[in-house]
Design an enzyme around this catalytic site. Sequence first.
Site, PDB file in Angstrom:
ATOM      1  N   TYR B  98       1.248  -1.309  -0.049  1.00 58.25           N
ATOM      2  CA  TYR B  98       0.245  -0.012  -0.109  1.00 58.25           C
ATOM      3  C   TYR B  98       0.554   1.101   0.021  1.00 58.25           C
ATOM      4  O   TYR B  98       2.193   1.152   0.703  1.00 58.25           O
ATOM      5  CB  TYR B  98      -1.168  -0.062   1.359  1.00 58.25           C
ATOM      6  CG  TYR B  98      -1.783   0.886   1.342  1.00 58.25           C
ATOM      7  CD1 TYR B  98      -2.822   1.653   0.782  1.00 58.25           C
ATOM      8  CD2 TYR B  98      -1.371   2.545   1.786  1.00 58.25           C
ATOM      9  CE1 TYR B  98      -3.572   2.358   1.174  1.00 58.25           C
ATOM     10  CE2 TYR B  98      -1.717   3.752   2.338  1.00 58.25           C
ATOM     11  CZ  TYR B  98      -3.542   3.921   1.425  1.00 58.25           C
ATOM     12  OH  TYR B  98      -3.925   4.629   1.565  1.00 58.25           O
ATOM     13  N   GLU B 183      -3.441   7.813  -4.456  1.00 56.40           N
ATOM     14  CA  GLU B 183      -3.368   5.658  -3.809  1.00 56.40           C
ATOM     15  C   GLU B 183      -2.660   5.090  -4.761  1.00 56.40           C
ATOM     16  O   GLU B 183      -3.961   4.980  -5.884  1.00 56.40           O
ATOM     17  CB  GLU B 183      -4.432   6.391  -2.690  1.00 56.40           C
ATOM     18  CG  GLU B 183      -4.336   4.485  -2.021  1.00 56.40           C
ATOM     19  CD  GLU B 183      -5.551   4.199  -1.330  1.00 56.40           C
ATOM     20  OE1 GLU B 183      -6.142   4.458   0.039  1.00 56.40           O
ATOM     21  OE2 GLU B 183      -6.896   3.805  -2.061  1.00 56.40           O
TER      22      GLU B 183
END
Lengths: 292, 367
Positions: B98, B183
């Site tokens: 992530y 993101e």
Amino acid sequence: MAIIVTEKGLPVIVQGITGHQGSFHASQMKAFGTNIVGGVTPGKGGTSVNGIPVFDSVKDAVKETGAKASVVFVPAPYAPDAVIEAIDSGIKLIVIITEHIPFHDMTKLKLYAKLMGARIVGPNGPGITSVGIAKLGIMPNSIFKPGPIGVVSRSGTLTYEIVNTISEAGLGETTVIGIGGDQVVGTTMQEVVRMFQQDESTKAIVVVGEIGGTAEEETAEIIKKEVNKPVVAFIAGRYAPPGKRMGHAGAIITGNKGTAQSKINAFQEAGVKVASRPSEIPIFLRQKLQSH
Amino acid sequence: MVDLLEYEGKTIFKQYGIPVPKFLVVSDEKDIPDFNEKMVIKAQVPTGGRGKRGGVRIVNNKEEAIKAMKEIKNIDFDGYRAEKFILEKAYNVRKELYISVTLDRSSEMPVVLASAEGGVDINSVPQEKIYKKPINPFVGVTEYLKRELSKFLNLTPEQAQEMGKILSGLYNIYDRLDASLAEINPLGLTDNGLIALDSKITIEDDALFRHKDIPVRYFGLDEIEIEAKKKGLSFVKLEGDIGIIANGAGLNMATIDLIAQAGGKPANFFDLGGTDDPEKVIQAIELASKVTNKVLFINIFGGVTRCDTVARGVVQAINELKPKFKLVVRIRGANEEEGRKILLENKIESMLNLDEAVERVVKLAGE
């Protein structure tokens, strides 16, 4: 005394004075007793607004008037440039009323102001009023009364409501500051509470918070450790749904973060009395001041 | 806030040097080419959890892809249907990471967030497994920050090189596109190196004036919220029956709280804002009347917005709309006496005390 705006006669300019809001509030500030020495609108230098001289640049205004503070009404796309111009011209206190300035610009403006030794109040707030000294912003002149209460708030009209309640109850204020409803603000709630603690004339503090962010939780930590003056808080947005922006850019519950309950809990743990209605605030203030 | 779709985000990723799978954007079966390898077809929808609802499928040839597309088109994604799809190579993913760049509300600075535990909601990952570091906008992404991040994620020197480029790319997207979130989740660790398997880019509303190419979208908004947004008004629909108009966001929230605390059910949040135009007040009442069933509560603390302006707007709106619901007007502040007089002349009662007004609203709503 008071905080941030402490000098009677502080020379103030209004950036964006020829606009609808700028001209109206320049006159209102003057009526309050603020020493409005000029205004700035590029291209309108040499004219005047309600007897206030208008300059083409902040540099010219500072040179001619000795201005030390500025109130910015310039529309959002041009406001960051106006603020940098003020900082570069030696202005040390800049109150930004403008709403909708992208937070990316504010992050940089805040760092630049810090580097240059200037303070920004706002944006997207009603400004700052030190009762009996000066008003830099758009708060209604009629709601204030000299007294011992310092008020810091993330909101505009809710602040007027609360200040009015405090004044009507016969208490009155030292300084009332609206830090603004955005995600990034020039002067934080945490800083203001520290300043109120240091200010001799302020005997009790009112903190008006709302959902979103962590300013209230961090302020509660400071109160726990550093503040011995009575503090009363009010938190707006107890019934706000998560994920929705409630008017202010900063007023949003994301995931489970920024809820009213989290802020209320933090304040209560720090010994702060949290009012559930604006009208309770003066009652709590009196109780706290008497027992203090 | 504008949330870009996955394919839009991946197109931007490519421009900023972030590796993405080679992908096709398809919307019709005739767009799907012949193929004979493991691919993935993904619904382009603005909602989370599309995989759990069957919006992401592995397909091995054209026929399977067409079948999957047809099926996905029938899935309801929170009231939204997939019109576009990404068709891309299905990688053999060894690990899902992530990484994002976003605004940290506490430090009021951009931060990089990263974790070796990707592919899940980052809020469910324990704090100690998340790398979090501010990036000073005057300095940008530094080399030492890249090294630190790669060490935290246990990357090989080769992967660390790629990670450095990805971090710079994400920060540049955040900075140049005024994103509140850039993101990659998951960032796949594959045999071909690090690859962004998904994208999420959110652009700030306030900055849209300098990004004319970004499409304005109204995902997740109610019809009336969209109508308000188009007019530049701030409106949030709630579940109750008491309509609310107040000036200022804080006073609005406080009004909702007071009504709810007293046992009433607010129908909305609606900021009238600062105005000296009665016409705006009329428009506001028109809009609020669409969600009001029993009582409309107008709560104004006058400053920029003067009470007499509000009173004039209220009188005109009531005469024009002849609403079936009851009305409670509470006005304080600038020109309150004149405002009250105007209302009284038109047989509209107004109140000064907020607590009393709230009590009356809730009582009327209960009748």
